[in-house]
Design a protein around this motif. Structure first.
Motif, PDB file in Angstrom:
ATOM      1  N   LEU A  96       0.833  -1.202   0.000  1.00 27.54           N
ATOM      2  CA  LEU A  96       0.000   0.000   0.000  1.00 27.54           C
ATOM      3  C   LEU A  96       0.874   1.262   0.000  1.00 27.54           C
ATOM      4  O   LEU A  96       2.028   1.214   0.427  1.00 27.54           O
ATOM      5  CB  LEU A  96      -0.889   0.021   1.247  1.00 27.54           C
ATOM      6  CG  LEU A  96      -2.068  -0.947   1.297  1.00 27.54           C
ATOM      7  CD1 LEU A  96      -2.685  -0.933   2.695  1.00 27.54           C
ATOM      8  CD2 LEU A  96      -3.126  -0.587   0.252  1.00 27.54           C
ATOM      9  N   PRO A  97       0.332   2.395  -0.468  1.00 28.65           N
ATOM     10  CA  PRO A  97       1.046   3.663  -0.274  1.00 28.65           C
ATOM     11  C   PRO A  97       1.362   3.849   1.211  1.00 28.65           C
ATOM     12  O   PRO A  97       0.609   3.365   2.076  1.00 28.65           O
ATOM     13  CB  PRO A  97       0.046   4.706  -0.768  1.00 28.65           C
ATOM     14  CG  PRO A  97      -0.785   3.972  -1.768  1.00 28.65           C
ATOM     15  CD  PRO A  97      -0.909   2.572  -1.236  1.00 28.65           C
ATOM     16  N   LEU A  98       2.475   4.510   1.499  1.00 31.78           N
ATOM     17  CA  LEU A  98       2.974   4.578   2.875  1.00 31.78           C
ATOM     18  C   LEU A  98       1.913   5.036   3.869  1.00 31.78           C
ATOM     19  O   LEU A  98       1.719   4.395   4.900  1.00 31.78           O
ATOM     20  CB  LEU A  98       4.189   5.511   2.946  1.00 31.78           C
ATOM     21  CG  LEU A  98       4.811   5.677   4.337  1.00 31.78           C
ATOM     22  CD1 LEU A  98       5.250   4.343   4.904  1.00 31.78           C
ATOM     23  CD2 LEU A  98       5.988   6.655   4.275  1.00 31.78           C
ATOM     24  N   ARG A  99       1.236   6.121   3.580  1.00 32.93           N
ATOM     25  CA  ARG A  99       0.229   6.634   4.513  1.00 32.93           C
ATOM     26  C   ARG A  99      -0.859   5.603   4.758  1.00 32.93           C
ATOM     27  O   ARG A  99      -1.266   5.376   5.913  1.00 32.93           O
ATOM     28  CB  ARG A  99      -0.372   7.932   3.965  1.00 32.93           C
ATOM     29  CG  ARG A  99      -1.596   8.452   4.725  1.00 32.93           C
ATOM     30  CD  ARG A  99      -1.287   8.998   6.092  1.00 32.93           C
ATOM     31  NE  ARG A  99      -0.486  10.206   6.043  1.00 32.93           N
ATOM     32  CZ  ARG A  99      -0.222  10.960   7.111  1.00 32.93           C
ATOM     33  NH1 ARG A  99      -0.691  10.619   8.310  1.00 32.93           N
ATOM     34  NH2 ARG A  99       0.537  12.029   7.005  1.00 32.93           N
ATOM     35  N   GLN A 100      -1.327   4.948   3.733  1.00 34.14           N
ATOM     36  CA  GLN A 100      -2.374   3.946   3.895  1.00 34.14           C
ATOM     37  C   GLN A 100      -1.865   2.739   4.678  1.00 34.14           C
ATOM     38  O   GLN A 100      -2.589   2.169   5.506  1.00 34.14           O
ATOM     39  CB  GLN A 100      -2.893   3.503   2.533  1.00 34.14           C
ATOM     40  CG  GLN A 100      -3.663   4.575   1.784  1.00 34.14           C
ATOM     41  CD  GLN A 100      -4.185   4.077   0.450  1.00 34.14           C
ATOM     42  OE1 GLN A 100      -4.503   2.899   0.287  1.00 34.14           O
ATOM     43  NE2 GLN A 100      -4.265   4.967  -0.525  1.00 34.14           N
ATOM     44  N   VAL A 169      13.653   1.701  16.478  1.00 37.34           N
ATOM     45  CA  VAL A 169      13.228   3.053  16.858  1.00 37.34           C
ATOM     46  C   VAL A 169      11.701   3.163  16.804  1.00 37.34           C
ATOM     47  O   VAL A 169      11.073   3.710  17.717  1.00 37.34           O
ATOM     48  CB  VAL A 169      13.876   4.105  15.934  1.00 37.34           C
ATOM     49  CG1 VAL A 169      13.271   5.487  16.191  1.00 37.34           C
ATOM     50  CG2 VAL A 169      15.385   4.137  16.145  1.00 37.34           C
ATOM     51  N   CYS A 170      11.110   2.634  15.748  1.00 34.84           N
ATOM     52  CA  CYS A 170       9.654   2.697  15.587  1.00 34.84           C
ATOM     53  C   CYS A 170       8.924   1.951  16.701  1.00 34.84           C
ATOM     54  O   CYS A 170       7.969   2.469  17.291  1.00 34.84           O
ATOM     55  CB  CYS A 170       9.241   2.123  14.234  1.00 34.84           C
ATOM     56  SG  CYS A 170       9.661   3.146  12.814  1.00 34.84           S
ATOM     57  N   VAL A 171       9.360   0.729  16.995  1.00 36.28           N
ATOM     58  CA  VAL A 171       8.675  -0.089  17.992  1.00 36.28           C
ATOM     59  C   VAL A 171       8.784   0.524  19.382  1.00 36.28           C
ATOM     60  O   VAL A 171       7.780   0.658  20.095  1.00 36.28           O
ATOM     61  CB  VAL A 171       9.240  -1.530  17.990  1.00 36.28           C
ATOM     62  CG1 VAL A 171       8.728  -2.303  19.210  1.00 36.28           C
ATOM     63  CG2 VAL A 171       8.839  -2.249  16.704  1.00 36.28           C
ATOM     64  N   GLN A 196      -1.767  11.319  15.940  1.00 39.01           N
ATOM     65  CA  GLN A 196      -0.446  11.947  15.935  1.00 39.01           C
ATOM     66  C   GLN A 196       0.655  10.915  15.719  1.00 39.01           C
ATOM     67  O   GLN A 196       1.668  11.187  15.063  1.00 39.01           O
ATOM     68  CB  GLN A 196      -0.212  12.697  17.256  1.00 39.01           C
ATOM     69  CG  GLN A 196      -1.095  13.918  17.442  1.00 39.01           C
ATOM     70  CD  GLN A 196      -0.899  14.933  16.335  1.00 39.01           C
ATOM     71  OE1 GLN A 196       0.221  15.349  16.044  1.00 39.01           O
ATOM     72  NE2 GLN A 196      -1.993  15.335  15.698  1.00 39.01           N
ATOM     73  N   MET A 197       0.451   9.718  16.260  1.00 34.35           N
ATOM     74  CA  MET A 197       1.423   8.644  16.080  1.00 34.35           C
ATOM     75  C   MET A 197       1.505   8.261  14.606  1.00 34.35           C
ATOM     76  O   MET A 197       2.583   7.960  14.096  1.00 34.35           O
ATOM     77  CB  MET A 197       1.027   7.432  16.928  1.00 34.35           C
ATOM     78  CG  MET A 197       2.034   6.302  16.908  1.00 34.35           C
ATOM     79  SD  MET A 197       1.775   5.114  18.264  1.00 34.35           S
ATOM     80  CE  MET A 197       0.092   4.619  17.976  1.00 34.35           C
ATOM     81  N   GLU A 198       0.382   8.295  13.928  1.00 33.58           N
ATOM     82  CA  GLU A 198       0.365   8.012  12.485  1.00 33.58           C
ATOM     83  C   GLU A 198       1.218   9.025  11.740  1.00 33.58           C
ATOM     84  O   GLU A 198       2.051   8.652  10.896  1.00 33.58           O
ATOM     85  CB  GLU A 198      -1.074   8.058  11.976  1.00 33.58           C
ATOM     86  CG  GLU A 198      -1.210   7.870  10.482  1.00 33.58           C
ATOM     87  CD  GLU A 198      -2.635   8.107  10.018  1.00 33.58           C
ATOM     88  OE1 GLU A 198      -2.824   8.857   9.024  1.00 33.58           O
ATOM     89  OE2 GLU A 198      -3.563   7.553  10.630  1.00 33.58           O
ATOM     90  N   SER A 203       6.219  10.483   8.814  1.00 29.05           N
ATOM     91  CA  SER A 203       7.329  11.438   8.662  1.00 29.05           C
ATOM     92  C   SER A 203       8.679  10.750   8.831  1.00 29.05           C
ATOM     93  O   SER A 203       9.635  11.029   8.084  1.00 29.05           O
ATOM     94  CB  SER A 203       7.198  12.568   9.687  1.00 29.05           C
ATOM     95  OG  SER A 203       6.008  13.307   9.473  1.00 29.05           O
ATOM     96  N   TYR A 204       8.761   9.849   9.810  1.00 25.41           N
ATOM     97  CA  TYR A 204      10.038   9.174  10.070  1.00 25.41           C
ATOM     98  C   TYR A 204      10.387   8.162   8.980  1.00 25.41           C
ATOM     99  O   TYR A 204      11.547   8.032   8.570  1.00 25.41           O
ATOM    100  CB  TYR A 204       9.973   8.480  11.429  1.00 25.41           C
ATOM    101  CG  TYR A 204      11.224   7.689  11.773  1.00 25.41           C
ATOM    102  CD1 TYR A 204      12.482   8.305  11.792  1.00 25.41           C
ATOM    103  CD2 TYR A 204      11.152   6.333  12.078  1.00 25.41           C
ATOM    104  CE1 TYR A 204      13.622   7.589  12.096  1.00 25.41           C
ATOM    105  CE2 TYR A 204      12.295   5.617  12.385  1.00 25.41           C
ATOM    106  CZ  TYR A 204      13.529   6.246  12.391  1.00 25.41           C
ATOM    107  OH  TYR A 204      14.666   5.531  12.686  1.00 25.41           O
ATOM    108  N   LEU A 205       9.390   7.458   8.488  1.00 24.82           N
ATOM    109  CA  LEU A 205       9.649   6.374   7.538  1.00 24.82           C
ATOM    110  C   LEU A 205       9.715   6.825   6.085  1.00 24.82           C
ATOM    111  O   LEU A 205      10.284   6.114   5.251  1.00 24.82           O
ATOM    112  CB  LEU A 205       8.572   5.294   7.683  1.00 24.82           C
ATOM    113  CG  LEU A 205       8.594   4.496   8.994  1.00 24.82           C
ATOM    114  CD1 LEU A 205       7.419   3.535   9.049  1.00 24.82           C
ATOM    115  CD2 LEU A 205       9.907   3.724   9.131  1.00 24.82           C
ATOM    116  N   GLU A 206       9.163   7.982   5.776  1.00 23.81           N
ATOM    117  CA  GLU A 206       9.091   8.432   4.382  1.00 23.81           C
ATOM    118  C   GLU A 206      10.446   8.456   3.667  1.00 23.81           C
ATOM    119  O   GLU A 206      10.552   7.987   2.518  1.00 23.81           O
ATOM    120  CB  GLU A 206       8.426   9.817   4.321  1.00 23.81           C
ATOM    121  CG  GLU A 206       7.873  10.188   2.957  1.00 23.81           C
ATOM    122  CD  GLU A 206       8.953  10.703   2.032  1.00 23.81           C
ATOM    123  OE1 GLU A 206       8.782  10.566   0.805  1.00 23.81           O
ATOM    124  OE2 GLU A 206       9.956  11.243   2.539  1.00 23.81           O
TER     125      GLU A 206
END
Length: 266
Positions: A96-100, A169-171, A196-198, A203-206
């Protein structure tokens, strides 16, 4: 692990009938509510039995003591977590697209912790870890491994070490936010924190697995069998990304596909 904690990791009697299984689930839900209300140390089996609307003798048929009840809650949470991991690692979600994709992850996380047992087990892990018998840091590492696998599937050029670091870092970051959200009694505030977590995750993963990176890589890739560019990621095997050709239906690993692509570019 002490002898006592090891012996308490099993039900005294495993229910065979559906009615017995439902009674056990009702006891576990009641225990979650009591632990949430008064804390694990202050909770008693009598309080749990009252909340479950069952006789304390009936509770003892399944659980010899409070520690055994909590251990059963741990195991239930592990079962649900594994289902959650399986749901988010399908090719349909990963591509899926990153945001989705992040929205699906966050929605699945919310659904996981809507269950009272999982919510209380998660909170207790960070506030009273000494009561745990089955769950340890190994479960956090599993979550990191699952996310690292997703990152590598989206961008195979990340490398295993970089993907693992980003996943770590994400987890740890999201676990801290989830803990704060779950401990807040305001449901609407929990929802706002999740939103906000989304944004934070996207932002971090893009820069690492953003849509532009995935699209650029996929544009030049070709099926080694029919030269079609209509390919999609299809999990991994022995640490290598696998692909599926939408035209001819054949599967192949990254090394074969890259060689075919390089031959074409040359």
């Amino acid at each position: 692990m002490t002898e006592h904690s090891h012996s308490s990791s099993h039900l005294r009697r495993r229910p065979k009938q559906q009615r017995g299984k439902e009674r056990v689930e009702k006891i576990l839900d009641a225990a979650a509510a009591i632990f949430d209300e008064v804390g694990y140390d202050a909770a008693t089996t009598h309080q749990i039995a009252d909340k479950a609307e069952t006789a304390v003798g009936s509770l003892y048929q399944f659980f010899p003591h409070k520690a055994a009840i909590f251990n059963a809650m741990e195991l239930r949470h592990v079962e649900r977590a594994k289902v959650f991991w399986a749901q988010i690692t399908t090719p349909e979600v990963v591509q899926l697209p990153l945001r989705q994709m992040i929205q699906v992850l966050m929605r699945s996380v919310s659904e996981l912790f809507e269950h009272p047992v999982s919510r209380i087990v998660f909170i207790q892990f960070y506030t009273a870890r000494e009561i745990f018998q089955s769950i340890d840091e190994g479960m956090t590492q599993e979550a990191i491994n699952v996310l690292a696998s997703i990152l590598e599937q989206r961008n195979s050029h990340l490398g295993k070490d970089k993907a693992s670091l980003i996943a770590e870092v994400c987890v740890h970051g999201t676990n801290a936010i989830i803990l704060a959200a779950l401990r807040n009694p305001d449901i609407q505030h929990r929802q706002r924190m999740t939103e906000q977590m989304e944004d934070l995750m996207v932002s971090y993963l893009e820069p690492h697995i953003g849509d532009h990176l995935v699209e650029n890589v996929m544009k030049v890739m070709k099926c080694p069998h029919c030269r079609s560019r209509q390919i999609s990621k299809n999990g991994s095997r022995r640490g290598k990304q696998c692909y599926l050709c939408k035209d001819c239906g054949k599967q192949f690993v990254e090394s074969v596909m890259l060689k075919a692509t390089q031959d074409t570019l040359q």
